[in-house]
Design an enzyme around this catalytic site. Sequence first.
Site, short mmCIF file in Angstrom:
data_model
loop_
_atom_site.label_atom_id
_atom_site.label_comp_id
_atom_site.label_asym_id
_atom_site.label_seq_id
_atom_site.Cartn_x
_atom_site.Cartn_y
_atom_site.Cartn_z
N ASP A 15 105.18 60.75 -9.44
CA ASP A 15 106.46 61.14 -10.03
C ASP A 15 107.48 60.00 -9.92
O ASP A 15 107.45 59.22 -8.98
CB ASP A 15 106.96 62.39 -9.29
CG ASP A 15 107.98 63.15 -10.11
OD1 ASP A 15 108.25 62.77 -11.27
OD2 ASP A 15 108.53 64.14 -9.59
N GLY A 18 110.26 57.83 -14.93
CA GLY A 18 111.46 57.85 -15.78
C GLY A 18 112.66 57.30 -15.03
O GLY A 18 113.39 56.42 -15.53
N ARG A 19 112.87 57.78 -13.80
CA ARG A 19 114.02 57.32 -13.01
C ARG A 19 113.91 55.83 -12.68
O ARG A 19 114.89 55.10 -12.68
CB ARG A 19 114.13 58.14 -11.71
CG ARG A 19 114.90 59.43 -11.91
CD ARG A 19 114.68 60.38 -10.79
NE ARG A 19 113.34 60.96 -10.87
CZ ARG A 19 112.76 61.62 -9.87
NH1 ARG A 19 113.38 61.77 -8.72
NH2 ARG A 19 111.56 62.14 -10.04
N HIS A 32 106.66 54.53 -17.56
CA HIS A 32 105.27 55.01 -17.62
C HIS A 32 104.30 53.82 -17.67
O HIS A 32 103.22 53.88 -17.10
CB HIS A 32 105.07 55.91 -18.83
CG HIS A 32 105.81 57.21 -18.71
ND1 HIS A 32 105.76 57.98 -17.58
CD2 HIS A 32 106.64 57.87 -19.57
CE1 HIS A 32 106.52 59.06 -17.74
NE2 HIS A 32 107.06 59.01 -18.93
N GLU A 62 102.69 71.44 -18.99
CA GLU A 62 104.12 71.58 -19.34
C GLU A 62 104.69 70.30 -19.95
O GLU A 62 105.76 70.32 -20.56
CB GLU A 62 104.96 71.95 -18.09
CG GLU A 62 104.80 73.39 -17.60
CD GLU A 62 103.52 73.61 -16.81
OE1 GLU A 62 103.12 72.71 -16.05
OE2 GLU A 62 102.88 74.67 -16.99
N ASN A 63 103.97 69.19 -19.76
CA ASN A 63 104.52 67.90 -20.23
C ASN A 63 104.61 67.78 -21.75
O ASN A 63 105.26 66.87 -22.27
CB ASN A 63 103.70 66.72 -19.69
CG ASN A 63 103.94 66.44 -18.21
OD1 ASN A 63 103.09 65.92 -17.52
ND2 ASN A 63 105.13 66.80 -17.71
N ARG A 66 108.04 67.33 -23.50
CA ARG A 66 108.77 66.05 -23.51
C ARG A 66 108.89 65.52 -24.95
O ARG A 66 108.12 65.92 -25.82
CB ARG A 66 108.03 65.03 -22.65
CG ARG A 66 108.05 65.43 -21.20
CD ARG A 66 107.44 64.41 -20.30
NE ARG A 66 107.60 64.85 -18.94
CZ ARG A 66 107.86 64.06 -17.91
NH1 ARG A 66 107.96 62.77 -18.08
NH2 ARG A 66 108.01 64.54 -16.70
N ARG A 176 103.32 63.21 -2.95
CA ARG A 176 104.20 63.24 -4.12
C ARG A 176 105.29 62.20 -3.93
O ARG A 176 105.97 62.18 -2.90
CB ARG A 176 104.83 64.62 -4.33
CG ARG A 176 105.68 64.63 -5.60
CD ARG A 176 106.12 66.01 -6.03
NE ARG A 176 106.72 65.94 -7.37
CZ ARG A 176 106.80 66.94 -8.21
NH1 ARG A 176 106.31 68.11 -7.89
NH2 ARG A 176 107.36 66.78 -9.41
N ARG A 182 107.80 69.58 -4.18
CA ARG A 182 107.13 70.78 -4.70
C ARG A 182 105.78 70.38 -5.30
O ARG A 182 105.52 69.22 -5.56
CB ARG A 182 108.01 71.48 -5.74
CG ARG A 182 108.48 70.57 -6.83
CD ARG A 182 109.36 71.30 -7.88
NE ARG A 182 109.85 70.33 -8.82
CZ ARG A 182 111.03 69.71 -8.74
NH1 ARG A 182 111.86 69.99 -7.78
NH2 ARG A 182 111.38 68.81 -9.65
C1 FPP Z 1 106.12 61.49 -13.78
O1 FPP Z 1 107.26 60.66 -13.99
C2 FPP Z 1 104.96 60.90 -14.38
C3 FPP Z 1 104.26 61.46 -15.43
C4 FPP Z 1 104.63 62.70 -16.10
C5 FPP Z 1 103.10 60.79 -16.00
C6 FPP Z 1 102.20 60.03 -15.09
C7 FPP Z 1 101.49 59.06 -15.92
C8 FPP Z 1 101.22 57.77 -15.60
C9 FPP Z 1 101.50 57.19 -14.28
C10 FPP Z 1 100.65 56.82 -16.60
C11 FPP Z 1 99.28 57.06 -17.12
C12 FPP Z 1 98.26 57.56 -16.17
C13 FPP Z 1 97.01 57.03 -15.96
C14 FPP Z 1 96.04 57.80 -15.13
C15 FPP Z 1 96.58 55.74 -16.50
P1 FPP Z 1 108.51 61.29 -14.73
O2 FPP Z 1 108.52 60.84 -16.14
O3 FPP Z 1 108.55 62.77 -14.55
O4 FPP Z 1 109.68 60.60 -13.95
P2 FPP Z 1 111.14 61.19 -13.70
O5 FPP Z 1 110.94 62.43 -12.86
O6 FPP Z 1 111.81 60.09 -12.96
O7 FPP Z 1 111.73 61.48 -15.03
#
Ligand code: FPP
Length: 230
Positions: A15, A18-19, A32, A62-63, A66, A176, A182
Amino acid sequence: MSKGVLPTHVGIIMDGNGRWAVRQNKKRTEGHKAGAKNVELITNVAFSMGIKTITLFAFSSENWKRPKEEVELLFGLLKKYFKTHIKKIIKNKIKLNVMGDLEGLPEDVREIIKKQMEETKDFNDHVLNIALNYGGRAEIVKAVKTALEKGEEITEESISKNLYTYDFGEPELIIRTSGEKRLSNFMLYQSAYSEFYFTDVLWPDFNEECFKKAIDDYMNRDRRFGNINA
Ligand code: FPP
């Protein structure tokens, strides 16, 4: 110094991409990309330490909510990951497994995954298990339905047997990143006795040192599974 045993199966909720990007005045998608790069580093570190299975939460059911651009980029990164790393994965005898509702994935992604799962199915030294279009509650429902279809009695064991991860064992540790504390629908059934490790470090910054610190922290815990004498 560590006193306990190395976990055999570690789950990671990656996680904070994005931040990480926003903090650097970049687009979320850049986060990402950095996160995908970090997947290679951390899986290499984990396997070279002797950890057998790594389960990564890459895309939850749920993604899909986005923005379309972000979803497309994530699947683009996943495709690139599968295409770029397959030779190394085969060379290192890693079983690649993807768990989740594969039928709901874009066809090209599904085809690559199926092919690569087939190509690596006989490897058993290490498992890279990627949760894609995955939700823990849906997994439990599916396991119960499968058990019923097979005529099995519904018991803890029969549900467990029909989960995606049965062959890999339950995760002893779930990490996490990014400060959230969570599970977000990740391996709900399998995590009954898992240890949790939460860190404020954002996934793209979660480096080898951070991972080893998490493993060390786990190895210094007392795990009793409800038994005060254990
Ligand atoms: C959470 O960060 C991350 C994800 C929803 C995607 C995870 C995917 C990758 C790391 C890239 C591809 C994966 C592989 C296995 C090659 P967020 O966007 O929720 O961050 P935020 O909470 O800061 O907005």
